[in-house]
Design a protein around this motif. Structure first.
Motif, PDB file in Angstrom:
ATOM      1  N   PHE A 144     -14.552  84.029  67.130  1.00 38.59           N
ATOM      2  CA  PHE A 144     -15.650  85.107  66.917  1.00 38.59           C
ATOM      3  C   PHE A 144     -14.878  86.334  66.754  1.00 38.59           C
ATOM      4  O   PHE A 144     -15.287  87.190  65.508  1.00 38.59           O
ATOM      5  CB  PHE A 144     -16.620  85.275  67.846  1.00 38.59           C
ATOM      6  CG  PHE A 144     -17.673  86.322  67.668  1.00 38.59           C
ATOM      7  CD1 PHE A 144     -18.710  86.101  66.685  1.00 38.59           C
ATOM      8  CD2 PHE A 144     -17.470  87.732  68.106  1.00 38.59           C
ATOM      9  CE1 PHE A 144     -19.823  87.184  66.606  1.00 38.59           C
ATOM     10  CE2 PHE A 144     -18.433  88.799  68.093  1.00 38.59           C
ATOM     11  CZ  PHE A 144     -19.321  88.389  67.009  1.00 38.59           C
ATOM     12  N   ARG A 145     -13.601  86.646  67.354  1.00 38.84           N
ATOM     13  CA  ARG A 145     -13.154  87.692  66.845  1.00 38.84           C
ATOM     14  C   ARG A 145     -12.067  87.688  65.711  1.00 38.84           C
ATOM     15  O   ARG A 145     -12.196  88.792  64.685  1.00 38.84           O
ATOM     16  CB  ARG A 145     -12.205  88.216  68.113  1.00 38.84           C
ATOM     17  CG  ARG A 145     -12.628  88.643  69.368  1.00 38.84           C
ATOM     18  CD  ARG A 145     -11.897  88.545  70.575  1.00 38.84           C
ATOM     19  NE  ARG A 145     -11.012  87.364  71.122  1.00 38.84           N
ATOM     20  CZ  ARG A 145     -10.400  87.551  72.076  1.00 38.84           C
ATOM     21  NH1 ARG A 145     -10.041  88.687  72.564  1.00 38.84           N
ATOM     22  NH2 ARG A 145      -9.902  86.254  72.416  1.00 38.84           N
ATOM     23  N   THR A 146     -11.441  86.659  65.653  1.00 40.64           N
ATOM     24  CA  THR A 146     -10.273  86.634  64.381  1.00 40.64           C
ATOM     25  C   THR A 146     -11.115  85.852  63.098  1.00 40.64           C
ATOM     26  O   THR A 146     -10.463  85.914  62.033  1.00 40.64           O
ATOM     27  CB  THR A 146      -9.177  85.751  64.823  1.00 40.64           C
ATOM     28  OG1 THR A 146      -9.430  84.465  65.311  1.00 40.64           O
ATOM     29  CG2 THR A 146      -8.620  86.826  65.868  1.00 40.64           C
ATOM     30  N   LYS A 147     -12.120  85.232  63.444  1.00 40.55           N
ATOM     31  CA  LYS A 147     -12.633  84.303  62.270  1.00 40.55           C
ATOM     32  C   LYS A 147     -11.866  83.095  61.998  1.00 40.55           C
ATOM     33  O   LYS A 147     -11.986  82.521  60.853  1.00 40.55           O
ATOM     34  CB  LYS A 147     -13.043  85.183  60.952  1.00 40.55           C
ATOM     35  CG  LYS A 147     -14.123  86.283  61.169  1.00 40.55           C
ATOM     36  CD  LYS A 147     -15.358  85.734  62.184  1.00 40.55           C
ATOM     37  CE  LYS A 147     -16.079  86.884  62.490  1.00 40.55           C
ATOM     38  NZ  LYS A 147     -17.334  86.505  63.152  1.00 40.55           N
ATOM     39  N   MET A 148     -10.742  82.819  62.838  1.00 39.62           N
ATOM     40  CA  MET A 148      -9.917  81.656  62.464  1.00 39.62           C
ATOM     41  C   MET A 148     -10.753  80.478  62.932  1.00 39.62           C
ATOM     42  O   MET A 148     -11.342  80.367  64.034  1.00 39.62           O
ATOM     43  CB  MET A 148      -8.805  81.674  63.422  1.00 39.62           C
ATOM     44  CG  MET A 148      -7.723  80.706  63.170  1.00 39.62           C
ATOM     45  SD  MET A 148      -6.075  80.778  64.066  1.00 39.62           S
ATOM     46  CE  MET A 148      -5.303  79.235  63.768  1.00 39.62           C
ATOM     47  N   THR A 149     -10.590  79.412  62.008  1.00 36.64           N
ATOM     48  CA  THR A 149     -11.184  78.046  62.379  1.00 36.64           C
ATOM     49  C   THR A 149     -10.549  77.087  62.838  1.00 36.64           C
ATOM     50  O   THR A 149      -9.289  76.910  62.414  1.00 36.64           O
ATOM     51  CB  THR A 149     -11.867  77.763  60.856  1.00 36.64           C
ATOM     52  OG1 THR A 149     -12.706  78.504  60.335  1.00 36.64           O
ATOM     53  CG2 THR A 149     -12.665  76.183  60.996  1.00 36.64           C
ATOM     54  N   PHE A 150     -11.215  76.237  63.767  1.00 31.42           N
ATOM     55  CA  PHE A 150     -10.433  75.107  64.112  1.00 31.42           C
ATOM     56  C   PHE A 150     -11.130  73.687  64.019  1.00 31.42           C
ATOM     57  O   PHE A 150     -12.525  73.871  63.977  1.00 31.42           O
ATOM     58  CB  PHE A 150     -10.195  75.373  65.736  1.00 31.42           C
ATOM     59  CG  PHE A 150      -9.446  76.626  66.061  1.00 31.42           C
ATOM     60  CD1 PHE A 150      -7.966  76.511  66.369  1.00 31.42           C
ATOM     61  CD2 PHE A 150     -10.030  77.805  66.437  1.00 31.42           C
ATOM     62  CE1 PHE A 150      -7.399  77.776  66.715  1.00 31.42           C
ATOM     63  CE2 PHE A 150      -9.357  79.037  66.825  1.00 31.42           C
ATOM     64  CZ  PHE A 150      -8.126  79.074  66.755  1.00 31.42           C
TER      65      PHE A 150
END
Length: 343
Positions: A144-150
């Motif tokens: 939610f903070r960095t919007k990095m997807t895993f």
């Protein structure tokens, strides 16, 4: 003692009712104990399951992994770097979940073996979390903070941390995530063997005790368990005190015909011991049976050692309480008792 045993058999209803009350108290103690043990295990299960015994953290972290910030250049020889941090996962349907990220090298000797097959941006999730939320392999989640997807590529059963699901990944993915957060650190250096370092070192058990909320949670349960043990002992003491007072005239006759106070008193102590022992045995069976049918979402853990320990504590306090009626018996004068019966 024979008199005490015969009285137990002849007065089945009276002692049976007291045994039922004692059993209910012990069952309550054992259920609270099982819940406390379950929460304690759940709170730091992922740490307990790591095959390491020593961890080095920054001094200001005070044993909490999520508060420790170390540079990889500080890594002692023979250790592995471990990254631990909280994350708010945002799933494709818009729902959000709190998880704890754990990161180790892909070729780790301590973490899940599936890590060696992970690519950058791939993660493993806790099996229970995947089942409860309907998350499946192939799903994508976003920080939610960095919007990095895993991308979720598998599940693990290593447990939870601070009652939150654990998300495992490699240090390579951890470093990419750190770049997004504009930070660059690891949380601890871990090893099965002791190692030399200027950092603050802890054992695994020390780290578990420093998990957020662990101490407060366990101290609360400890107070409840000890309070119930005292209450159970007081109830048994009151019951046998009243029972002894009701039989005082008969006991006086026994003393008058030459039966020693020690003989009569040993019978009373035997009754307390047998009653609490039978109640404990039955309570252990009930608690063990109930634990087999509890939902998996309830963190209940039946530990024989802990349960027997609290059972022994209750028996000990009950035996100590049984001494109180004996004081009245010791002061009893046979002539007074006989005179009371004649009147």
């Amino acid at each position: 003692m024979k008199m005490g045993w015969r009285e137990l058999i002849r007065m089945k209803k009276r002692f049976g009712l007291m045994g039922l009350v004692t059993t209910l108290i012990i069952v309550l103690i054992l259920m609270i104990t099982g819940l406390a043990d379950g929460l304690a295990y759940d709170n730091g299960a992922v740490i307990r399951n790591l095959p390491v015994e020593h961890m080095a953290l920054s001094q200001e972290a005070e044993g909490q992994l999520t508060r420790s910030f170390l540079e990889e250049q500080e890594q002692p020889r023979g250790t592995e770097a471990l990254g631990v941090q909280n994350m708010v996962l945002e799933k494709q349907d818009g729902t959000k979940d709190d998880v704890t990220v754990f990161a180790l090298p892909a070729d780790t000797a301590y973490g899940p073996k599936q890590l060696e097959a992970l690519k950058r941006g791939e993660v493993l999730v806790d099996t229970a979390y995947a089942k409860q939320t309907g998350t499946a392999v192939g799903d994508k989640v976003t920080d939610f903070r960095t919007k990095m997807t895993f991308t979720i590529v598998g599940t693990v059963t290593d447990g939870r941390y601070s009652h939150a699901p654990v998300l495992w990944t490699t240090l390579a993915s951890w470093d990419d995530w750190q770049v997004k957060m504009q930070t660059n650190y690891v949380s601890a250096f871990v090893s099965q063997d002791s190692f030399k370092t200027d950092l603050t070192t802890y054992t695994k058990s020390d780290i578990v005790k420093q998990v957020p909320g662990y101490a407060a949670e366990q101290n609360s349960f400890q107070m409840m368990r000890l309070a119930l043990v005292v209450i159970g002992a007081l109830i048994l003491t009151a019951f046998f005190y009243i029972l002894t007072m009701q039989k005082m005239k008969q006991l006086g006759i026994l003393k008058a015909i030459g039966i020693r106070t020690w003989t009569i008193g040993s019978g009373l102590v035997l009754q307390v011991f047998v009653l609490t022992l039978l109640s404990l045995a039955f309570s252990l069976c009930v608690t063990l049976g109930v634990s087999q049918f509890l939902p998996s979402g309830i963190p209940f853990r039946f530990e024989w050692e802990t349960s027997l320990g609290y059972g022994a504590l209750l028996i000990g306090t009950a035996l100590i309480g049984s001494v109180i009626p004996l004081r009245a018996l010791k002061k009893l004068e046979p002539a007074d008792a006989m005179g009371g019966m004649a009147g």
